[in-house]
Design a protein around this motif. Structure first.
Motif, PDB file in Angstrom:
ATOM      1  N   MET A  97       0.875  -1.132   0.025  1.00 37.96           N
ATOM      2  CA  MET A  97      -0.043   0.019   0.098  1.00 37.96           C
ATOM      3  C   MET A  97       0.755   1.520   0.047  1.00 37.96           C
ATOM      4  SD  MET A  97      -3.204   1.011   2.602  1.00 37.96           S
ATOM      5  CE  MET A  97      -4.116  -0.357   2.014  1.00 37.96           C
ATOM      6  N   GLY A  98       0.765   2.065  -1.079  1.00 38.75           N
ATOM      7  CA  GLY A  98       1.711   3.194  -1.078  1.00 38.75           C
ATOM      8  C   GLY A  98       3.177   2.574  -1.098  1.00 38.75           C
ATOM      9  N   SER A  99       3.998   3.282  -0.311  1.00 36.46           N
ATOM     10  CA  SER A  99       5.438   2.927  -0.393  1.00 36.46           C
ATOM     11  C   SER A  99       5.547   1.688   0.690  1.00 36.46           C
ATOM     12  CB  SER A  99       6.308   4.040   0.029  1.00 36.46           C
ATOM     13  OG  SER A  99       5.768   4.767   1.236  1.00 36.46           O
ATOM     14  N   ASN A 100       4.569   1.229   1.363  1.00 34.54           N
ATOM     15  CA  ASN A 100       4.733   0.303   2.390  1.00 34.54           C
ATOM     16  C   ASN A 100       4.462  -1.273   1.919  1.00 34.54           C
ATOM     17  OD1 ASN A 100       5.285   2.315   3.907  1.00 34.54           O
ATOM     18  ND2 ASN A 100       3.426   2.026   5.132  1.00 34.54           N
ATOM     19  N   LEU A 101       5.239  -2.357   2.202  1.00 30.32           N
ATOM     20  CA  LEU A 101       4.989  -3.538   1.725  1.00 30.32           C
ATOM     21  C   LEU A 101       4.894  -4.423   2.908  1.00 30.32           C
ATOM     22  CD1 LEU A 101       5.466  -5.596  -0.487  1.00 30.32           C
ATOM     23  CD2 LEU A 101       7.784  -5.883  -0.013  1.00 30.32           C
ATOM     24  N   THR A 102       3.948  -5.178   3.040  1.00 25.47           N
ATOM     25  CA  THR A 102       3.625  -5.919   4.161  1.00 25.47           C
ATOM     26  C   THR A 102       4.336  -7.253   4.195  1.00 25.47           C
ATOM     27  OG1 THR A 102       1.505  -4.735   4.812  1.00 25.47           O
ATOM     28  CG2 THR A 102       2.067  -7.090   5.740  1.00 25.47           C
ATOM     29  N   LEU A 103       5.002  -7.482   5.039  1.00 27.55           N
ATOM     30  CA  LEU A 103       6.049  -9.088   4.852  1.00 27.55           C
ATOM     31  C   LEU A 103       5.585  -9.863   5.979  1.00 27.55           C
ATOM     32  CD1 LEU A 103       8.698  -9.793   3.291  1.00 27.55           C
ATOM     33  CD2 LEU A 103       9.943  -9.086   4.974  1.00 27.55           C
ATOM     34  N   CYS A 104       5.378 -11.074   5.756  1.00 25.48           N
ATOM     35  CA  CYS A 104       4.958 -12.085   6.634  1.00 25.48           C
ATOM     36  C   CYS A 104       6.233 -12.861   6.812  1.00 25.48           C
ATOM     37  CB  CYS A 104       4.028 -13.091   6.153  1.00 25.48           C
ATOM     38  SG  CYS A 104       2.945 -14.005   7.231  1.00 25.48           S
ATOM     39  N   MET A 105       6.468 -12.932   8.108  1.00 29.05           N
ATOM     40  CA  MET A 105       7.872 -13.384   8.763  1.00 29.05           C
ATOM     41  C   MET A 105       7.391 -14.421   9.903  1.00 29.05           C
ATOM     42  SD  MET A 105       9.995  -9.970   9.084  1.00 29.05           S
ATOM     43  CE  MET A 105      11.593 -10.664   8.861  1.00 29.05           C
ATOM     44  N   SER A 106       8.238 -15.575  10.029  1.00 25.53           N
ATOM     45  CA  SER A 106       8.267 -16.342  11.333  1.00 25.53           C
ATOM     46  C   SER A 106       9.288 -15.965  12.254  1.00 25.53           C
ATOM     47  CB  SER A 106       8.763 -17.662  10.847  1.00 25.53           C
ATOM     48  OG  SER A 106      10.028 -17.980  10.382  1.00 25.53           O
ATOM     49  N   ASP A 107      10.276 -15.078  11.772  1.00 24.83           N
ATOM     50  CA  ASP A 107      11.152 -14.537  12.863  1.00 24.83           C
ATOM     51  C   ASP A 107      11.059 -12.921  12.621  1.00 24.83           C
ATOM     52  OD1 ASP A 107      13.176 -13.676  14.601  1.00 24.83           O
ATOM     53  OD2 ASP A 107      14.703 -14.385  13.315  1.00 24.83           O
ATOM     54  N   PRO A 108      10.391 -12.133  13.070  1.00 32.37           N
ATOM     55  CA  PRO A 108      10.266 -10.819  12.973  1.00 32.37           C
ATOM     56  C   PRO A 108      11.304 -10.105  13.468  1.00 32.37           C
ATOM     57  CG  PRO A 108       8.591 -11.364  14.503  1.00 32.37           C
ATOM     58  CD  PRO A 108       9.131 -12.480  13.915  1.00 32.37           C
ATOM     59  N   LEU A 109      12.189 -10.663  14.430  1.00 28.33           N
ATOM     60  CA  LEU A 109      13.383 -10.047  14.757  1.00 28.33           C
ATOM     61  C   LEU A 109      14.847 -10.225  14.095  1.00 28.33           C
ATOM     62  CD1 LEU A 109      13.117 -11.701  18.608  1.00 28.33           C
ATOM     63  CD2 LEU A 109      12.426  -9.447  17.855  1.00 28.33           C
ATOM     64  N   ASN A 110      14.483 -10.750  12.858  1.00 31.06           N
ATOM     65  CA  ASN A 110      15.703 -10.942  12.076  1.00 31.06           C
ATOM     66  C   ASN A 110      15.893  -9.580  11.267  1.00 31.06           C
ATOM     67  OD1 ASN A 110      17.487 -11.473  10.021  1.00 31.06           O
ATOM     68  ND2 ASN A 110      16.647 -13.262   9.288  1.00 31.06           N
ATOM     69  N   ILE A 111      16.777  -8.505  11.888  1.00 37.38           N
ATOM     70  CA  ILE A 111      16.732  -7.185  11.348  1.00 37.38           C
ATOM     71  C   ILE A 111      17.489  -7.137   9.978  1.00 37.38           C
ATOM     72  CG2 ILE A 111      18.939  -6.675  12.620  1.00 37.38           C
ATOM     73  CD1 ILE A 111      16.126  -4.056  11.758  1.00 37.38           C
ATOM     74  N   PHE A 112      18.278  -8.205   9.622  1.00 34.20           N
ATOM     75  CA  PHE A 112      19.083  -8.315   8.253  1.00 34.20           C
ATOM     76  C   PHE A 112      18.164  -8.482   7.292  1.00 34.20           C
ATOM     77  CE2 PHE A 112      22.328  -9.703  11.840  1.00 34.20           C
ATOM     78  CZ  PHE A 112      23.112  -8.781  11.592  1.00 34.20           C
ATOM     79  N   ALA A 113      17.129  -9.724   7.553  1.00 31.12           N
ATOM     80  CA  ALA A 113      16.241  -9.631   6.425  1.00 31.12           C
ATOM     81  C   ALA A 113      15.601  -8.681   6.113  1.00 31.12           C
ATOM     82  CB  ALA A 113      15.432 -10.853   6.877  1.00 31.12           C
ATOM     83  N   ILE A 114      14.883  -7.784   6.923  1.00 29.30           N
ATOM     84  CA  ILE A 114      14.000  -6.756   6.803  1.00 29.30           C
ATOM     85  C   ILE A 114      14.899  -5.684   6.177  1.00 29.30           C
ATOM     86  CG2 ILE A 114      12.909  -4.697   7.809  1.00 29.30           C
ATOM     87  CD1 ILE A 114      12.142  -6.697  10.129  1.00 29.30           C
ATOM     88  N   ASP A 115      16.200  -5.363   6.423  1.00 24.16           N
ATOM     89  CA  ASP A 115      16.999  -4.358   5.853  1.00 24.16           C
ATOM     90  C   ASP A 115      17.447  -4.708   4.447  1.00 24.16           C
ATOM     91  OD1 ASP A 115      17.107  -2.770   8.270  1.00 24.16           O
ATOM     92  OD2 ASP A 115      19.143  -3.351   8.697  1.00 24.16           O
ATOM     93  N   ASP A 116      17.631  -6.045   4.062  1.00 22.03           N
ATOM     94  CA  ASP A 116      17.921  -6.541   2.790  1.00 22.03           C
ATOM     95  C   ASP A 116      16.985  -6.294   1.808  1.00 22.03           C
ATOM     96  OD1 ASP A 116      20.428  -6.907   3.713  1.00 22.03           O
ATOM     97  OD2 ASP A 116      20.428  -9.204   3.363  1.00 22.03           O
ATOM     98  N   ILE A 117      15.503  -6.753   2.433  1.00 16.98           N
ATOM     99  CA  ILE A 117      14.309  -6.394   1.501  1.00 16.98           C
ATOM    100  C   ILE A 117      13.971  -5.166   1.293  1.00 16.98           C
ATOM    101  CG2 ILE A 117      12.065  -7.391   1.502  1.00 16.98           C
ATOM    102  CD1 ILE A 117      12.949  -9.852   2.835  1.00 16.98           C
ATOM    103  N   LYS A 118      14.356  -4.280   2.304  1.00 13.43           N
ATOM    104  CA  LYS A 118      13.850  -3.065   2.146  1.00 13.43           C
ATOM    105  C   LYS A 118      14.721  -2.373   1.082  1.00 13.43           C
ATOM    106  CE  LYS A 118      13.727   1.460   4.410  1.00 13.43           C
ATOM    107  NZ  LYS A 118      13.818   2.320   5.855  1.00 13.43           N
ATOM    108  N   ILE A 119      16.044  -2.644   0.968  1.00 20.63           N
ATOM    109  CA  ILE A 119      16.915  -2.193  -0.115  1.00 20.63           C
ATOM    110  C   ILE A 119      16.419  -2.745  -1.453  1.00 20.63           C
ATOM    111  CG2 ILE A 119      19.301  -2.254  -1.007  1.00 20.63           C
ATOM    112  CD1 ILE A 119      20.110  -2.287   2.231  1.00 20.63           C
ATOM    113  N   LEU A 120      16.272  -4.159  -1.356  1.00 22.19           N
ATOM    114  CA  LEU A 120      15.922  -4.593  -2.673  1.00 22.19           C
ATOM    115  C   LEU A 120      14.789  -4.258  -3.485  1.00 22.19           C
ATOM    116  CD1 LEU A 120      16.576  -7.353  -4.647  1.00 22.19           C
ATOM    117  CD2 LEU A 120      14.853  -8.486  -3.012  1.00 22.19           C
ATOM    118  N   THR A 121      13.694  -3.886  -2.493  1.00 17.93           N
ATOM    119  CA  THR A 121      12.221  -3.639  -3.361  1.00 17.93           C
ATOM    120  C   THR A 121      11.925  -1.885  -2.955  1.00 17.93           C
ATOM    121  OG1 THR A 121      11.329  -3.688  -0.882  1.00 17.93           O
ATOM    122  CG2 THR A 121      11.256  -5.675  -2.466  1.00 17.93           C
TER     123      THR A 121
END
Length: 572
Positions: A97-121
């Motif tokens: 929605m707009g500039s926000n992407l909702t990401l379903c995770m089993s480990d929401p504490l994985n800051i590396f995953a969140i940062d990498d996907i933010k850069i990627l998308t």
């Protein structure tokens, strides 16, 4: 996620009755000595159930808990993250929605995953929680569905090959084709599925052409994407005749004829989108090679201003098409977008007050409200003969697919002098070259000078993929080849390659235009027999931007690369 959130999770785990203090201490000790995710360790040791862990994470981190099995995800959203990344971090995008992407995770504490996907998308990430199993099932269901379907179909059509070695017939034996057997096999479910999937996958990949190419031992399928051919897959040789026959049936062609070239077409509807396919079959020593050109009618409605041209040449062209009569030519090689530009022009001019007639070989796009005629050399219905007939219908605007000979050129020019606005195409390298080409065909220079309003030379250049775009340094050798004065401190860009652009660095194409507006001075030069170089020199001195200059402006704007500018243009 911050350290305080991790502490909060530990506090919730301690306070819960789901595992003992001893179990939590053991899990923390394993994490301390061996590393890894605390939740994964507890699950492996059997200290806690997966669903209970997800509920705990949801409550402690104040993040929504999503039941993915009851949630439908838009495939376009899924494509924002490559399958490899989704599997690596065990995540799946569920909505945007707009500039926000909702990401379903089993480990929401994985800051590396969140940062990498933010850069990627290039989206801000809003995490939600689900279980490992539900995410794994969603990845399996949403990613590579078409690839798995294709793999299954290919498995079906190749099954017979496993026990029967493929025998390649001699050249004489290849000429003898069992037509009845080929027609029968073309209707078998796996063959129909392969052809349907081939077409669907090509459109999903933004392909402009599908090449079906018989080789000595197999049938190769390639797609042309952004002007470059890419191999898609190959099929067993034994299914070649059935697949070609299936395509012939779809295209309304004679399935008994395998010795001469054939041309046909078919139309498909996919997701409320109609696409025509122009089909060409050419006999080769290994069988009939097929090229299918996708003609998407939706591209005609985007308007001239959406084709990627720079504002300056576009304004000149738009001014030219408002003239009541005269001739306007579009030049360029095959595949440079001439037809799309011409159709966009006549679609804009298509009103109830205008009688618009086209004569083409073949009719590419079918446009409502326009009379379209196809030439047929088999019955000697040529461009010239068709054009004579068209002029008796008192058209206001005439489109000729291509001027190929003196007779067509002569009639077209005389028609444009007697009250018709006439559009056509020529194969020349630049705009000024069209004038000398018409004269070389035998048209009198004074007729060319009197009839011509404008000539537009066109190319398609590839756009840099915005997902992996980055600055890069252009070598002095390349800049020297460009032969254009480069501003100081300019930054050039290229695409480093990513999953979104199939590691090419380019995604999509845009038009580049050189427009020669014929004025009185140019008319005088044409009558006096001046060369195209002299006409070009005068036009540039009067402000005409060449193809290379226009393409270079796109590179300066960060839309394309210097290498692409050199590829699509000649010097000047």
């Amino acid at each position: 996620m911050t350290t305080s959130l991790k502490k909060r999770l530990l506090e919730v785990l301690k306070d819960s009755n789901l595992l003992s203090k001893e179990q939590l201490a053991e899990a923390m000790e394993i994490q301390k000595t061996q590393g890894g995710n605390l939740g994964t360790i507890m699950l492996k040791k059997g200290f806690i159930k997966e669903k209970d862990l997800a509920i705990l994470l949801s409550s402690s981190l104040n993040l929504p808990l999503l039941n993915l099995s009851r949630f439908s995800i838009d495939p376009e959203v899924v494509r924002l993250i490559p399958e490899r990344i989704a599997k690596q971090y065990h995540v799946i995008p569920v909505s945007k929605m707009g500039s926000n992407l909702t990401l379903c995770m089993s480990d929401p504490l994985n800051i590396f995953a969140i940062d990498d996907i933010k850069i990627l998308t290039s989206y801000n990430i809003d995490p939600v929680i689900s279980t490992d199993k539900e995410i794994a099932d969603a990845i399996h269901n949403y990613y590579g569905a078409e690839s798995r379907q294709l793999a299954q179909i290919l498995k079906e059509v190749k099954e017979a090959d496993e026990n029967e070695p493929l025998e390649i017939a001699s050249a004489q034996e290849r000429d003898v084709i069992d037509i009845q057997e080929a027609a029968k096999q073309s209707k078998v479910a796996p063959i129909v599925k392969v052809v349907n999937l081939m077409v669907t996958e090509a459109l999903e990949s933004r392909a402009s052409d599908i090449h079906v190419e018989p080789q000595e031992n197999n049938l190769r399928i390639r797609y042309r994407i952004d002007g470059a051919l890419r191999e898609a897959f190959s099929l067993p040789k034994k299914d070649q005749n059935a697949i070609i026959t299936r395509l012939k049936i779809m295209s309304g062609l004679d399935i008994t004829e395998w010795r001469v070239p054939q041309d046909g077409r078919f139309r498909i509807r996919m997701r409320d989108r109609e696409v025509d396919f122009r089909v060409s079959i050419l006999p080769t020593n290994h069988g009939g090679k097929i090229v299918m050109r996708a003609l998407d009618k939706s591209s005609l409605n985007v308007g001239l201003d959406k084709l990627g041209y720079l504002p300056e040449p576009l304004k000149i062209l738009e001014r030219a098409i408002t003239k009541p009569y005269g001739m306007i030519l579009i030049t360029g090689p095959t595949g440079s977008g001439k037809s799309t530009t011409l159709y966009s022009v006549i679609t804009r001019l298509n009103t109830s007050e205008k009688n618009i007639v086209t004569i083409e070989d073949p009719v590419e796009y079918q446009v409502e409200g326009i009379t379209q005629i196809q030439v047929n050399p088999g019955i000697e219905f040529t461009f010239a003969k068709g054009l004579r007939s068209i002029l008796r219908q008192t058209p206001d605007i005439v489109l000729i697919g291509e001027i190929r000979d003196f007779e067509t050129a002569d009639i077209a020019i005389k028609a444009s002098l007697t009250g018709q606005l006439l559009f056509s195409t020529l194969h020349t390298n630049d705009a000024c070259g069209a004038i000398t080409r018409l004269i070389d065909m035998g048209v009198e220079p004074f007729l060319v000078a009197s009839s011509l309003i404008a000539v537009a030379a066109q190319r398609l250049c590839r756009k840099i993929c915005e997902n992996c775009k980055e600055p890069y340094e252009v070598t002095p050798t390349v800049l020297k080849r460009l032969d254009i004065k480069t501003p100081k401190d300019v930054v050039f860009y290229h695409g480093k390659g990513c999953n979104k652009c199939n590691n090419t660095g380019y995604l999509g194409r845009m038009g580049t235009l050189e427009v020669l507006l014929v004025d009185d001075a140019i008319r005088d030069m044409v009558v006096k027999g001046k060369s195209s170089d002299e006409i070009k020199e005068y036009a540039v001195s009067r402000g005409m931007k060449t193809l290379r200059q226009n393409a270079f402006q796109k590179a300066l704007a960060g839309l394309t690369t210097i290498e692409e500018v050199l590829r699509i243009t000649t010097e000047g």
